[in-house]
Design an enzyme around this catalytic site. Structure first.
Site, mmCIF file in Angstrom:
data_model
loop_
_atom_site.group_PDB
_atom_site.id
_atom_site.type_symbol
_atom_site.label_atom_id
_atom_site.label_comp_id
_atom_site.label_asym_id
_atom_site.label_seq_id
_atom_site.Cartn_x
_atom_site.Cartn_y
_atom_site.Cartn_z
ATOM 1 N N ASN A 169 -2.289 -10.994 7.923
ATOM 2 C CA ASN A 169 -3.240 -9.922 8.176
ATOM 3 C C ASN A 169 -4.653 -10.335 7.762
ATOM 4 O O ASN A 169 -4.865 -10.754 6.618
ATOM 5 C CB ASN A 169 -2.840 -8.671 7.383
ATOM 6 C CG ASN A 169 -3.773 -7.512 7.652
ATOM 7 O OD1 ASN A 169 -3.827 -6.998 8.777
ATOM 8 N ND2 ASN A 169 -4.538 -7.106 6.654
ATOM 9 N N GLU A 170 -5.572 -10.213 8.658
ATOM 10 C CA GLU A 170 -7.006 -10.369 8.409
ATOM 11 C C GLU A 170 -7.370 -11.545 7.509
ATOM 12 O O GLU A 170 -7.931 -11.363 6.413
ATOM 13 C CB GLU A 170 -7.560 -9.069 7.808
ATOM 14 C CG GLU A 170 -7.386 -7.890 8.724
ATOM 15 C CD GLU A 170 -8.112 -6.635 8.246
ATOM 16 O OE1 GLU A 170 -8.496 -6.577 7.063
ATOM 17 O OE2 GLU A 170 -8.306 -5.724 9.065
ATOM 18 N N GLN B 280 0.802 -1.225 0.000
ATOM 19 C CA GLN B 280 0.000 0.000 0.000
ATOM 20 C C GLN B 280 0.837 1.279 0.000
ATOM 21 O O GLN B 280 0.340 2.333 -0.346
ATOM 22 C CB GLN B 280 -0.958 -0.014 1.196
ATOM 23 C CG GLN B 280 -2.025 -1.094 1.057
ATOM 24 C CD GLN B 280 -2.956 -1.159 2.252
ATOM 25 O OE1 GLN B 280 -2.661 -1.841 3.223
ATOM 26 N NE2 GLN B 280 -4.071 -0.461 2.212
ATOM 27 N N HIS C 294 0.403 -9.408 4.092
ATOM 28 C CA HIS C 294 -0.686 -8.421 4.152
ATOM 29 C C HIS C 294 -1.380 -8.387 2.787
ATOM 30 O O HIS C 294 -1.113 -7.513 1.969
ATOM 31 C CB HIS C 294 -0.143 -7.050 4.551
ATOM 32 C CG HIS C 294 -1.206 -6.101 5.047
ATOM 33 N ND1 HIS C 294 -1.193 -5.525 6.296
ATOM 34 C CD2 HIS C 294 -2.339 -5.644 4.458
ATOM 35 C CE1 HIS C 294 -2.256 -4.748 6.450
ATOM 36 N NE2 HIS C 294 -2.972 -4.803 5.341
HETATM 37 C C1 BGC Z 1 -6.549 -3.651 6.009
HETATM 38 C C2 BGC Z 1 -5.840 -2.491 5.346
HETATM 39 C C3 BGC Z 1 -6.852 -1.528 4.762
HETATM 40 C C4 BGC Z 1 -7.739 -1.033 5.879
HETATM 41 C C5 BGC Z 1 -8.787 -0.036 5.447
HETATM 42 C C6 BGC Z 1 -7.765 -3.261 6.800
HETATM 43 O O1 BGC Z 1 -8.764 -4.209 6.621
HETATM 44 O O2 BGC Z 1 -5.648 -4.396 6.787
HETATM 45 O O3 BGC Z 1 -4.975 -3.006 4.380
HETATM 46 O O4 BGC Z 1 -6.244 -0.472 4.100
HETATM 47 O O5 BGC Z 1 -8.409 -2.109 6.455
HETATM 48 O O6 BGC Z 1 -9.714 -0.613 4.601
#
Ligand code: BGC
Length: 404
Positions: A153-154, A18, A109
Site C-alpha cells: 500500500n502506498e 487500523q 499496509h
Molecule cells: C492510507 C490509509 C489512511 C488513509 C487516510 C491512505 O493513505 O492507505 O491507511 O487511513 O489514507 O489518511
C-alpha cells in the site's frame, strides 16, 4: 442520472492494523508506546467483529471489499508462521465469500513485524526475500478465493512518513535511507508479483490481477508561470508516474491501483531544488472546502489523474478515495462529486474497474489516532457499536443500482 459500466465493482476498504486491534507484534505497537502520541489498542475490534462488519457491507450493496492481512500476526517470529492466524484470514475471506463480496487483499499496509523492523526493516538487503517468503505463505493459503492482490500500500507515502519526514517508525530523516528502502520495496513487489503468479499457475488457477495501491495527488500550479508549472510537472513525475513506469518496465503490474484524496497547490518561493520539490501555496487565496484534517477537497483531480493514466493502457482500480468529516453532508457531497468526475473520465475512455471508498468504518488513523472519521459507518469506541451514516446509505444506493 448517470450510469456506470456493467459489472462495475463497488465497495469500501479497511486495513488490518487500523481496525483489528491488538497487533502487538507489529512495529507500530512499540512506536505508540514510545512516542505516546496515539494508541491503537482494541481499534475497532474487527479481529473479532469482522462478520458483523461484512454483514453491514453486504447490506450496503458492496460487491467488493479491500482488506489487508497483518504480516506480524502471520509471521510473528522470523521464519515461524502461525497456522492459527493463517486460519483466521481464511475465515475472514470465507466470510466475505459467503456474503457474495469479492475480496481485494493487500499484503502490506504500512506495518511490519517487529523482528523485521529490528533487522533494519526495508533497508535490509534481504527485505525483498523476506517479503517474498511471507507472500508465498499467505497467498498459498488464500489463493482459491482471491483474484485481486495488492502487494504494497502506498509505497511513496510510506517512504515519505517513515524515512523522510521522520513521523512514522523507524522515524528516519534520510534521503539515502529512503532511497535504499524504495529499491527494496520495488524488488519486494516484483518478487511477490512473481511468486503469486507462480502459485496460481502451478495450481491451474486463473491468472490473478496484481498491483500496488498507489497514492497520487493532483499537483496544481498556483500561478500561471513557468516556475510553478515546471515544479508541478516534476512532482507529478516523481511522486505519481515514475513508480508506475518502473513497475511496468519490470512487467509486474496487471492494473493500476489508484488511491486519491486531495490536491497539492504548488507555489515555488525561490529557485532551489528543495523549493522545487516541496514548496506549496500557504496564503489561502485559492482556498477550497477541506476535510477535517485540512486536506483540500478537489474532485476534478481524480478526473485529471484518470485521464493522465490512460497512456499506460492498463485497467485502473480506484482502491481508496474518501474523506474524514464529522459533517456527514460534506461526506456525501465528496463521494458524489468524485463519482461524477470518475464517470466523466470513463466516458472519455478511462478503463476503470471499480471504486472502493476509504473506509468502511471509522478507524485508527495512524499518528492522528481515532478522531478523523472516514467511515461510511460510525464506530462508537466505548461500546464498539456500528451505525451506518446517511452518506453510507446514499452510497449504498449507488452500489445497488450502479447509478448516481
Ligand atoms: C492510507 C490509509 C489512511 C488513509 C487516510 C491512505 O493513505 O492507505 O491507511 O487511513 O489514507 O489518511
Amino acid at each position: 442520472m448517470i450510469e456506470f459500466p456493467k459489472n462495475f465493482l463497488w465497495g469500501a476498504a479497511t486495513s488490518a492494523y487500523q481496525v483489528e486491534g491488538n497487533n502487538f507484534n507489529s512495529d507500530w505497537w512499540p512506536w505508540e508506546k514510545k512516542t505516546g502520541l496515539t494508541e491503537s489498542g482494541d481499534a475497532c475490534r474487527s479481529y473479532e467483529l469482522f462478520r458483523e462488519d461484512y454483514d453491514i457491507a453486504k447490506a450496503l450493496g458492496h460487491n467488493v471489499h479491500r482488506l489487508s492481512v497483518e504480516w506480524a500476526r502471520i509471521e510473528p517470529e522470523e521464519g515461524i508462521f502461525s497456522e492459527k492466524e493463517i486460519q483466521h484470514y481464511k475465515d475472514v475471506i470465507l466470510a466475505l465469500k459467503e456474503r457474495g463480496i469479492q475480496p481485494v487483499v493487500t499484503l502490506h499496509h504500512f506495518t511490519n513485524p517487529i523482528w523485521f523492523f529490528n533487522i533494519g526493516g526495508w533497508e535490509n538487503p534481504k527485505a525483498a526475500e523476506y517479503f517474498r517468503r511471507f507472500s508465498e505463505k499467505i497467498v498459498s493459503a488464500l489463493k482459491n478465493d482471491v483474484h485481486f492482490w495488492v502487494t504494497i500500500n502506498e509505497p511513496m507515502v510510506y517512504l515519505y512518513f517513515a524515512y523522510l519526514s521522520g513521523n512514522w517508525p523507524p522515524q528516519k530523516k534520510s534521503l539515502l535511507a529512503a532511497n535504499r528502502a524504495l529499491g527494496n520495496i520495488i524488488e519486494a513487489h516484483v518478487y511477490s508479483y512473481r511468486v503469486i503468479n507462480k502459485i496460481y499457475k502451478d495450481n491451474n488457477l486463473e491468472k490473478p490481477l496484481i498491483s500496488i495501491a498507489h497514492n497520487m495527488q493532483a499537483f496544481v500550479a498556483c500561478r500561471d508561470n513557468l516556475k510553478d508549472k515546471a515544479a508541478a510537472f516534476i512532482r507529478d513525475k516523481l511522486f505519481n508516474r515514475d513508480i508506475i513506469k518502473t513497475l511496468i518496465s519490470r512487467r509486474s503490474l496487471d492494473y493500476i491501483g489508484l488511491n486519491y484524496y486531495s490536491r497539492s497547490l504548488v507555489e515555488v518561493k525561490r529557485w532551489g531544488i528543495m523549493n522545487f520539490l516541496g514548496d506549496v501555496c500557504e496564503s489561502g487565496h485559492k482556498s477550497l472546502k477541506k476535510n477535517d484534517m485540512g486536506w483540500d477537497i478537489y474532485p476534478q483531480g481524480i478526473y485529471g489523474l484518470l485521464t493522465e493514466l490512460k497512456v499506460f493502457k492498463l485497467p485502473i482500480f480506484i482502491l481508496e478515495n474518501g474523506i474524514c468529516a464529522v459533517d456527514d453532508n460534506l461526506k456525501w457531497e465528496f463521494i458524489k462529486e468524485h463519482l461524477e468526475y470518475i464517470h466523466k473520465a470513463i466516458g472519455e475512455g478511462a478503463n476503470v474497474l471499480g471504486y472502493i471508498y476509504w473506509s468502511l468504518l471509522d478507524n485508527f488513523e495512524w499518528d492522528k489516532g481515532f478522531w478523523p472519521r472516514f467511515g461510511l459507518v460510525e464506530v462508537d469506541y466505548n461500546t464498539y457499536q456500528r451505525r451506518v451514516r446517511e452518506s453510507g446509505k446514499k452510497f449504498a444506493e449507488v452500489c445497488k443500482t450502479n447509478r448516481l
